[in-house]
Design an enzyme around this catalytic site. Sequence first.
Site, PDB file in Angstrom:
ATOM      1  N   HIS A 166       0.835  -1.202   0.000  1.00 15.37           N
ATOM      2  CA  HIS A 166       0.000   0.000   0.000  1.00 15.37           C
ATOM      3  C   HIS A 166       0.870   1.252   0.000  1.00 15.37           C
ATOM      4  O   HIS A 166       2.093   1.168  -0.136  1.00 15.37           O
ATOM      5  CB  HIS A 166      -0.967   0.003   1.177  1.00 15.37           C
ATOM      6  CG  HIS A 166      -0.274  -0.200   2.499  1.00 15.37           C
ATOM      7  ND1 HIS A 166       0.697   0.635   2.965  1.00 15.37           N
ATOM      8  CD2 HIS A 166      -0.414  -1.167   3.437  1.00 15.37           C
ATOM      9  CE1 HIS A 166       1.118   0.221   4.137  1.00 15.37           C
ATOM     10  NE2 HIS A 166       0.479  -0.882   4.448  1.00 15.37           N
ATOM     11  N   HIS A 176       4.082   1.397   2.172  1.00 16.40           N
ATOM     12  CA  HIS A 176       5.212   0.661   1.607  1.00 16.40           C
ATOM     13  C   HIS A 176       5.850   1.445   0.468  1.00 16.40           C
ATOM     14  O   HIS A 176       7.064   1.522   0.348  1.00 16.40           O
ATOM     15  CB  HIS A 176       4.753  -0.687   1.036  1.00 16.40           C
ATOM     16  CG  HIS A 176       4.119  -1.600   2.034  1.00 16.40           C
ATOM     17  ND1 HIS A 176       2.825  -2.044   1.915  1.00 16.40           N
ATOM     18  CD2 HIS A 176       4.603  -2.151   3.167  1.00 16.40           C
ATOM     19  CE1 HIS A 176       2.548  -2.837   2.930  1.00 16.40           C
ATOM     20  NE2 HIS A 176       3.594  -2.921   3.701  1.00 16.40           N
ATOM     21  N   CYS A 182      -0.266 -12.859  33.781  1.00 18.73           N
ATOM     22  CA  CYS A 182      -1.560 -12.330  34.200  1.00 18.73           C
ATOM     23  C   CYS A 182      -2.442 -12.235  32.964  1.00 18.73           C
ATOM     24  O   CYS A 182      -2.113 -11.534  32.014  1.00 18.73           O
ATOM     25  CB  CYS A 182      -1.412 -10.945  34.830  1.00 18.73           C
ATOM     26  SG  CYS A 182      -3.016 -10.160  35.121  1.00 18.73           S
ATOM     27  N   CYS A 210      -3.691  -8.701  32.105  1.00 17.85           N
ATOM     28  CA  CYS A 210      -2.725  -7.800  31.463  1.00 17.85           C
ATOM     29  C   CYS A 210      -2.201  -8.397  30.165  1.00 17.85           C
ATOM     30  O   CYS A 210      -1.542  -7.700  29.401  1.00 17.85           O
ATOM     31  CB  CYS A 210      -1.535  -7.543  32.382  1.00 17.85           C
ATOM     32  SG  CYS A 210      -1.973  -6.885  33.989  1.00 17.85           S
ATOM     33  N   CYS A 270      -0.649  -9.711  40.786  1.00 17.64           N
ATOM     34  CA  CYS A 270      -0.503  -8.738  39.720  1.00 17.64           C
ATOM     35  C   CYS A 270      -0.804  -7.343  40.258  1.00 17.64           C
ATOM     36  O   CYS A 270      -1.843  -7.135  40.873  1.00 17.64           O
ATOM     37  CB  CYS A 270      -1.473  -9.062  38.578  1.00 17.64           C
ATOM     38  SG  CYS A 270      -1.723  -7.678  37.458  1.00 17.64           S
ATOM     39  N   HIS A 308      -4.233  -6.009  38.683  1.00 14.69           N
ATOM     40  CA  HIS A 308      -5.508  -6.678  38.927  1.00 14.69           C
ATOM     41  C   HIS A 308      -5.620  -7.275  40.326  1.00 14.69           C
ATOM     42  O   HIS A 308      -6.680  -7.739  40.712  1.00 14.69           O
ATOM     43  CB  HIS A 308      -5.706  -7.795  37.903  1.00 14.69           C
ATOM     44  CG  HIS A 308      -5.808  -7.266  36.498  1.00 14.69           C
ATOM     45  ND1 HIS A 308      -4.713  -7.059  35.704  1.00 14.69           N
ATOM     46  CD2 HIS A 308      -6.882  -6.890  35.781  1.00 14.69           C
ATOM     47  CE1 HIS A 308      -5.104  -6.585  34.530  1.00 14.69           C
ATOM     48  NE2 HIS A 308      -6.407  -6.463  34.548  1.00 14.69           N
ATOM     49  N   LYS A 325     -15.378   7.700   3.573  1.00 18.79           N
ATOM     50  CA  LYS A 325     -15.777   6.390   4.078  1.00 18.79           C
ATOM     51  C   LYS A 325     -14.832   5.334   3.520  1.00 18.79           C
ATOM     52  O   LYS A 325     -15.250   4.337   2.954  1.00 18.79           O
ATOM     53  CB  LYS A 325     -17.208   6.053   3.676  1.00 18.79           C
ATOM     54  CG  LYS A 325     -18.241   6.809   4.475  1.00 18.79           C
ATOM     55  CD  LYS A 325     -19.633   6.498   3.974  1.00 18.79           C
ATOM     56  CE  LYS A 325     -20.638   7.479   4.565  1.00 18.79           C
ATOM     57  NZ  LYS A 325     -21.823   7.635   3.726  1.00 18.79           N
ATOM     58  N   LYS A 345     -12.155  -1.016   2.406  1.00 14.82           N
ATOM     59  CA  LYS A 345     -11.819  -1.907   1.308  1.00 14.82           C
ATOM     60  C   LYS A 345     -13.042  -2.211   0.454  1.00 14.82           C
ATOM     61  O   LYS A 345     -12.938  -2.411  -0.750  1.00 14.82           O
ATOM     62  CB  LYS A 345     -11.227  -3.204   1.854  1.00 14.82           C
ATOM     63  CG  LYS A 345      -9.824  -2.976   2.354  1.00 14.82           C
ATOM     64  CD  LYS A 345      -9.114  -4.269   2.666  1.00 14.82           C
ATOM     65  CE  LYS A 345      -7.672  -3.987   3.062  1.00 14.82           C
ATOM     66  NZ  LYS A 345      -7.005  -5.173   3.586  1.00 14.82           N
TER      67      LYS A 345
END
Length: 668
Positions: free
Chosen positions: A18, A21, A126, A129, A143, A146, A295, A298
């Site tokens: 694309h 690149h 975890c 995570c 953790c 969490h 919009k 593809k």
Amino acid sequence: MNSFFITTPIYYVNAKPHLGHAYTTVVADAMARYHKLIGQETMFLTGTDEHGDKIVQAAEKEGKTPKEFVDAISARFRALWPQLDVANDRFVRTTDPEHISAVQAFLQKVYDAGDIYFGEFGGHYCYGCERFYTEKELENGLCPQHLTKPEFISEKNYFFRMSKYLPWLKEHITANPSFIRPERYRSEVLAMLESGALEDLCISRPKSRLTWGIELPFDKDYVCYVWFDALLNYISALDWPDGDAFKKFWPGEHLVAKDILKPHAVFWPTMLKSAGLPQYEHLNVHGYWLVRDTKMSKSLGNVVEPSDMAQRFGPDAFRYFLLREMHFGSDASFSDEALVGRINADLANDLGNLFSRVLSMTAKYFGSRVPMPAQLQEDDKAIADLCANSMRNFVQLFGNVQFAQGLESLWELVRALNKYVDTQAPWALYKQGNMERLATVMYVMLAAMRKTALCLWPVMPVASGKMLAQLAQPVQEGMPPVANIEDEIGHFDGLEPGLVVAESSNLFPRIEVKKEAAEAKEPKPQKKAQDKKADKPQEKAAPSTATSPAEGDTAAPAAKPNVEFDQFKALDLRVGTVKVAEKHPNADRILRLEIDFGEGELRQILSGLAEHYAPEDMVGKRVCAVLNLAPRKIRGLVSHGMVLTAGSDNALGLLAVDRDVPDGSEIA
RNA sequence: GGCAAGGUAGCUCAGUUGGUCAGAGCAUGCGGUUCAUACCCGCAGUGUCGGGGGUUCAAAUCCCUCCCUUGCUACCA
């Protein structure tokens, strides 16, 4: 130093080429040609990255073997470059046997140096995570995010002792201001190093999980993990360790988009350091092309196709636009209008018209022979001086990857030449019969046009060749028009009087705009990270891997293994109505919802919708959710379930029921 | 939320160490020219240099604060 080596990243072959690149590769080509033009022997390398999970999955989908699959996509990349007048010297593939043996040799070398160890620790995973924690990071064995107990995952891996070289790297970057450029990216890397977040690098995957990769020379049960493999293309393609090309061209410089800054600015230098190899000279980092979004998707076929652009506008004009419009390092916006604007204003009106008018006058007044100039006057000398200055600036700026500024500097000359035509008014001199003065004026213009065409060879190789041919200059395809452009700066001659030049010229026809304006009114430019996906490995970050490759390519995710019906039945899926919605006080992306599932009381569910739905829009919405997920604490609040959505970051929607069913209805 | 980079004419952007720094190109308007690809040349602009405060004889340029944009990062069960 009389050799120059430039690389693009090797492109990941999970999709076709694309604009991103194309940009990187065109810039690399222009840099290679520029260095040829200043008399250096150059090596320009590009290629394709062909290992990793994503490839295996994509291949399976098409019913091909990975090798068959990558052969096909790699060929598409290779086929594109000639369409853009890109002339790379080598094309490397990570599936090349030479690459594979070089990677293994490198791994062995680093292993022998003691910089690769088997990962005994770092297994505290975890799930919340999606990452591994070290003992040190855990708080009371939990953790830190969490407050849950991470699972000890027994998958062991090999690690590169990157942390050992980070202090050195910091010094190196500090001491070498142009090691990473432009400056903004250098600061970013220094900040990265300051933050202390970088650790050792996981460089393997067990074969039980991934076989499509390069086997580790010291453990046949493992393959090399993507970055280590991919980065080494830069030297494997030079036939490292024993090849002459390596001796001749290394160290060189790299060109990358900003999304793969970290691997190139941190992993790669430390790898080289560990292996005792010289550092690369420069890492040149560019930004993204943003594409106006009518919009864009593809399905609408609205994506910018490099080969399409080259066909519609010509490779030269397309290349000129890419280099002129983007200020290297920053993002730029791509649109047909901008492209046409540049072509018409700079190429057709200024440059093309200059050639047209001057050649036509030369034909009329001197039978297309380059006249012999008399003594230069003030005005003529001013042009000669400006010409030297423009060239000097151009050469210097291009060497500093400031392509837009370099071209701008050259256009100061082009505009001055158009003005010079007006002020000297050759047609008036001709009428007056002042042939001596006329000869001088025409010579000044032709000589300056030649210099301009020489400078433009890196940017527009074919058009430059045409311009030079029109000026009766020898042109050899693929070769720079002069041995060293710098030798052309100090003097203004170089164009032999008596040569027969072209009678007319139509290098860059104007592009008439009519309907294009109508199409492109309303839509606002929207961010579209062109380069994001293709250049980087796709596997999820694992123990201590600093990269976290982005997911969510537009292609549908690979199919998952079958499950038993009972497993599906185990989920408690229900319909409910949102009664309360507000932003999570401590998390940007999360909404706190209270939803009526007919349970008698509202259920609190946290959901990452904040970037897609305003809280007020959520109230009253009917949603589908999983209720029997284990409750989880997120940033201080507990979520009792999960709202179902479809799509990705680009376009995310809520699942809905198409008829009115009571709150609490089961989904089956 | 944290870190970073930015917000300068309609658009894309220059503006080094504070004092012709208020600019260039494109687009717009007017005028000129005719060699030329309805092109080129000249002239004219408009801008509270993101908002507010401060330092200074003097700030787009330094300091503070706020707003906005972008990127990275954390939470999205």
